[in-house]
Design a protein around this motif. Sequence first.
Motif, PDB file in Angstrom:
ATOM      1  N   ALA A 128       0.885  -0.673  -0.311  1.00  0.00           N
ATOM      2  CA  ALA A 128      -0.012   0.165   0.098  1.00  0.00           C
ATOM      3  C   ALA A 128       0.594   1.268  -0.474  1.00  0.00           C
ATOM      4  CB  ALA A 128      -0.636   0.282   1.427  1.00  0.00           C
ATOM      5  N   GLN A 129       1.759   0.667   1.411  1.00  0.00           N
ATOM      6  CA  GLN A 129       2.949   2.495   0.936  1.00  0.00           C
ATOM      7  C   GLN A 129       3.743   2.858  -0.184  1.00  0.00           C
ATOM      8  OE1 GLN A 129       2.380   4.760   3.356  1.00  0.00           O
ATOM      9  NE2 GLN A 129       0.490   3.648   4.504  1.00  0.00           N
ATOM     10  N   TRP A 130       3.747   2.009  -1.285  1.00  0.00           N
ATOM     11  CA  TRP A 130       5.142   2.084  -2.072  1.00  0.00           C
ATOM     12  C   TRP A 130       4.266   2.970  -3.499  1.00  0.00           C
ATOM     13  CZ3 TRP A 130       8.780  -1.420  -2.500  1.00  0.00           C
ATOM     14  CH2 TRP A 130       9.977  -0.856  -3.867  1.00  0.00           C
ATOM     15  N   PRO A 131       5.614   3.993  -3.896  1.00  0.00           N
ATOM     16  CA  PRO A 131       4.665   4.528  -4.566  1.00  0.00           C
ATOM     17  C   PRO A 131       4.351   4.608  -6.088  1.00  0.00           C
ATOM     18  CG  PRO A 131       6.769   5.128  -4.390  1.00  0.00           C
ATOM     19  CD  PRO A 131       6.644   4.079  -3.154  1.00  0.00           C
ATOM     20  N   SER A 132       2.824   4.980  -6.522  1.00  0.00           N
ATOM     21  CA  SER A 132       3.142   4.397  -8.003  1.00  0.00           C
ATOM     22  C   SER A 132       3.790   5.139  -9.219  1.00  0.00           C
ATOM     23  CB  SER A 132       1.518   5.088  -8.187  1.00  0.00           C
ATOM     24  OG  SER A 132       1.946   6.513  -8.625  1.00  0.00           O
ATOM     25  N   THR A 133       4.528   6.013  -8.553  1.00  0.00           N
ATOM     26  CA  THR A 133       5.878   6.488  -9.322  1.00  0.00           C
ATOM     27  C   THR A 133       6.278   6.053  -9.724  1.00  0.00           C
ATOM     28  OG1 THR A 133       7.011   7.583  -7.832  1.00  0.00           O
ATOM     29  CG2 THR A 133       5.085   9.177  -9.043  1.00  0.00           C
ATOM     30  N   ASP A 134       6.856   4.943  -9.338  1.00  0.00           N
ATOM     31  CA  ASP A 134       8.486   3.388  -9.225  1.00  0.00           C
ATOM     32  C   ASP A 134       7.632   2.704  -9.331  1.00  0.00           C
ATOM     33  OD1 ASP A 134      10.699   2.457  -9.160  1.00  0.00           O
ATOM     34  OD2 ASP A 134      10.905   2.359  -7.422  1.00  0.00           O
ATOM     35  N   ILE A 135       6.243   1.853  -9.288  1.00  0.00           N
ATOM     36  CA  ILE A 135       5.895   0.705 -10.126  1.00  0.00           C
ATOM     37  C   ILE A 135       6.120  -0.560 -10.032  1.00  0.00           C
ATOM     38  CG2 ILE A 135       4.042   0.921 -11.804  1.00  0.00           C
ATOM     39  CD1 ILE A 135       3.391  -0.334  -8.340  1.00  0.00           C
ATOM     40  N   ILE A 136       7.909  -0.276 -11.235  1.00  0.00           N
ATOM     41  CA  ILE A 136       8.507  -0.899 -11.827  1.00  0.00           C
ATOM     42  C   ILE A 136       9.266  -1.316 -10.703  1.00  0.00           C
ATOM     43  CG2 ILE A 136       8.442  -0.249 -14.121  1.00  0.00           C
ATOM     44  CD1 ILE A 136      10.774   0.818 -13.971  1.00  0.00           C
ATOM     45  N   ALA A 174       2.411  -2.805 -27.648  1.00  0.00           N
ATOM     46  CA  ALA A 174       2.287  -2.419 -28.856  1.00  0.00           C
ATOM     47  C   ALA A 174       2.247  -0.871 -29.437  1.00  0.00           C
ATOM     48  CB  ALA A 174       0.918  -2.768 -29.813  1.00  0.00           C
ATOM     49  N   TYR A 175       1.255  -0.152 -28.141  1.00  0.00           N
ATOM     50  CA  TYR A 175       1.548   1.431 -28.405  1.00  0.00           C
ATOM     51  C   TYR A 175       2.507   1.321 -27.587  1.00  0.00           C
ATOM     52  CZ  TYR A 175       0.843   6.065 -26.759  1.00  0.00           C
ATOM     53  OH  TYR A 175       0.625   7.461 -26.623  1.00  0.00           O
ATOM     54  N   CYS A 176       3.803   1.676 -26.869  1.00  0.00           N
ATOM     55  CA  CYS A 176       4.541   1.706 -26.362  1.00  0.00           C
ATOM     56  C   CYS A 176       5.421   1.750 -27.239  1.00  0.00           C
ATOM     57  CB  CYS A 176       5.218   1.198 -24.826  1.00  0.00           C
ATOM     58  SG  CYS A 176       4.336   1.121 -23.752  1.00  0.00           S
ATOM     59  N   ARG A 177       5.938   0.336 -29.020  1.00  0.00           N
ATOM     60  CA  ARG A 177       6.267   0.405 -29.804  1.00  0.00           C
ATOM     61  C   ARG A 177       6.050   1.429 -30.675  1.00  0.00           C
ATOM     62  NH1 ARG A 177       9.393  -3.568 -28.671  1.00  0.00           N
ATOM     63  NH2 ARG A 177       9.239  -4.609 -27.019  1.00  0.00           N
ATOM     64  N   ALA A 178       5.248   1.674 -30.760  1.00  0.00           N
ATOM     65  CA  ALA A 178       4.928   2.253 -32.067  1.00  0.00           C
ATOM     66  C   ALA A 178       4.763   4.123 -32.121  1.00  0.00           C
ATOM     67  CB  ALA A 178       3.185   1.805 -32.159  1.00  0.00           C
ATOM     68  N   HIS A 179       4.877   4.364 -30.978  1.00  0.00           N
ATOM     69  CA  HIS A 179       5.179   5.406 -30.370  1.00  0.00           C
ATOM     70  C   HIS A 179       6.922   6.185 -29.658  1.00  0.00           C
ATOM     71  CE1 HIS A 179       1.212   6.307 -30.453  1.00  0.00           C
ATOM     72  NE2 HIS A 179       1.512   7.181 -30.979  1.00  0.00           N
ATOM     73  N   GLU A 180       7.364   4.430 -30.001  1.00  0.00           N
ATOM     74  CA  GLU A 180       9.217   4.559 -30.265  1.00  0.00           C
ATOM     75  C   GLU A 180       9.622   5.032 -28.572  1.00  0.00           C
ATOM     76  OE1 GLU A 180      10.564   6.941 -33.047  1.00  0.00           O
ATOM     77  OE2 GLU A 180      10.393   6.078 -33.896  1.00  0.00           O
ATOM     78  N   VAL A 181       8.232   4.849 -27.467  1.00  0.00           N
ATOM     79  CA  VAL A 181       8.656   4.371 -26.471  1.00  0.00           C
ATOM     80  C   VAL A 181       9.977   3.888 -25.650  1.00  0.00           C
ATOM     81  CG1 VAL A 181       7.642   4.003 -24.076  1.00  0.00           C
ATOM     82  CG2 VAL A 181       6.506   5.891 -25.496  1.00  0.00           C
ATOM     83  N   ILE A 182       9.697   2.194 -26.227  1.00  0.00           N
ATOM     84  CA  ILE A 182      11.126   1.614 -26.467  1.00  0.00           C
ATOM     85  C   ILE A 182      10.852   1.151 -28.000  1.00  0.00           C
ATOM     86  CG2 ILE A 182      10.192   1.089 -23.473  1.00  0.00           C
ATOM     87  CD1 ILE A 182       8.881  -2.002 -25.324  1.00  0.00           C
ATOM     88  N   THR A 193      11.808   1.791 -17.580  1.00  0.00           N
ATOM     89  CA  THR A 193      12.133   2.734 -16.399  1.00  0.00           C
ATOM     90  C   THR A 193      11.314   4.136 -17.341  1.00  0.00           C
ATOM     91  OG1 THR A 193      14.687   2.280 -16.200  1.00  0.00           O
ATOM     92  CG2 THR A 193      13.518   4.819 -16.333  1.00  0.00           C
ATOM     93  N   ALA A 194      11.823   2.961 -19.111  1.00  0.00           N
ATOM     94  CA  ALA A 194      11.026   4.299 -19.979  1.00  0.00           C
ATOM     95  C   ALA A 194       9.359   4.379 -20.086  1.00  0.00           C
ATOM     96  CB  ALA A 194      11.516   3.948 -21.554  1.00  0.00           C
ATOM     97  N   ILE A 195       8.863   3.321 -19.972  1.00  0.00           N
ATOM     98  CA  ILE A 195       7.137   3.477 -19.937  1.00  0.00           C
ATOM     99  C   ILE A 195       6.742   3.561 -18.644  1.00  0.00           C
ATOM    100  CG2 ILE A 195       5.351   1.374 -19.577  1.00  0.00           C
ATOM    101  CD1 ILE A 195       7.439  -0.373 -21.415  1.00  0.00           C
ATOM    102  N   GLN A 196       7.786   3.630 -17.029  1.00  0.00           N
ATOM    103  CA  GLN A 196       7.829   4.320 -16.348  1.00  0.00           C
ATOM    104  C   GLN A 196       7.353   6.282 -16.490  1.00  0.00           C
ATOM    105  OE1 GLN A 196       6.383   2.937 -12.710  1.00  0.00           O
ATOM    106  NE2 GLN A 196       5.459   4.253 -12.611  1.00  0.00           N
ATOM    107  N   ALA A 197       8.169   5.919 -17.131  1.00  0.00           N
ATOM    108  CA  ALA A 197       8.301   7.951 -17.197  1.00  0.00           C
ATOM    109  C   ALA A 197       6.599   8.293 -18.318  1.00  0.00           C
ATOM    110  CB  ALA A 197       9.697   7.647 -17.620  1.00  0.00           C
ATOM    111  N   MET A 198       7.239   7.362 -18.968  1.00  0.00           N
ATOM    112  CA  MET A 198       5.887   8.168 -19.742  1.00  0.00           C
ATOM    113  C   MET A 198       4.323   7.934 -18.920  1.00  0.00           C
ATOM    114  SD  MET A 198       4.237   5.310 -23.000  1.00  0.00           S
ATOM    115  CE  MET A 198       2.934   4.338 -21.404  1.00  0.00           C
TER     116      MET A 198
END
Length: 230
Positions: A128-136, A174-182, A193-198
């Motif tokens: 519960a206390q783990w921050p969503s900004t670092d869910i990975i 598929a979305y992340c690859r199509a938009h060159e996030v990864i 890390t890139a997906i989390q940042a997005m």
Amino acid sequence: METYRAIYERALERKGSSAQLEALLSQPLSTAQLQRLSDDAWLEEFTRKIFQSGFYWSVINAKWSGFREVFWDFNIDKLLMMSPEMLEQKAADERIVRNFKKVQTVPENCYMIYETAQQHGSFSNFVAQWPSTDIIGLWQYLKKQGARLGGNTGAYALRSMGKDTFVLSRDVEAYCRAHEVIDGGLHSKRSLTAIQAMFNDLQQQSGRSLQELSLLIAYSVGDNRVGIAS
């Protein structure tokens, strides 16, 4: 990277109306609600997702009452006392899916939950206390400290239990690859890390949960039709 508004508008067009789209978006539990969950429930859901991985979910769900009987309702205190000989007996029980390697994860994840609870009051409090900004980071903890909780298994278990997390479904990938996030392996440190940042950026733009954003991305791409849930 696309803006939140562009993603939302495309999902809206595919689903037909704001009411239809919003009805498809589910919410995670609050921190307080997560903290009230029993640690036994976490062990049960981890085990369910491990057995569902690579198998028909309907088959596992149909046998789940048998799993609960065999593993004492996933009572952590009881399972901590289970001997290796008893584990072998349970692995051969016809009430469950008899996959010994997966059965072995029950005591292993039981111990992981117990050890984490000793440090944080309860496993539920830890999650519960783990921050969503670092869910990975939480995904990595489950992969490293737990058994067979890597890949999407841990993330799907967290989602099922109500922890706010995105899920790397085929549509999201598929979305992340199509938009060159990864452009590399989906579960590499660089990609995660890139997906989390997005997602963090989209969350700042929208104020929505990771769960809602993950669903919106899935509904904005892939084989979606107006009025049909993805």
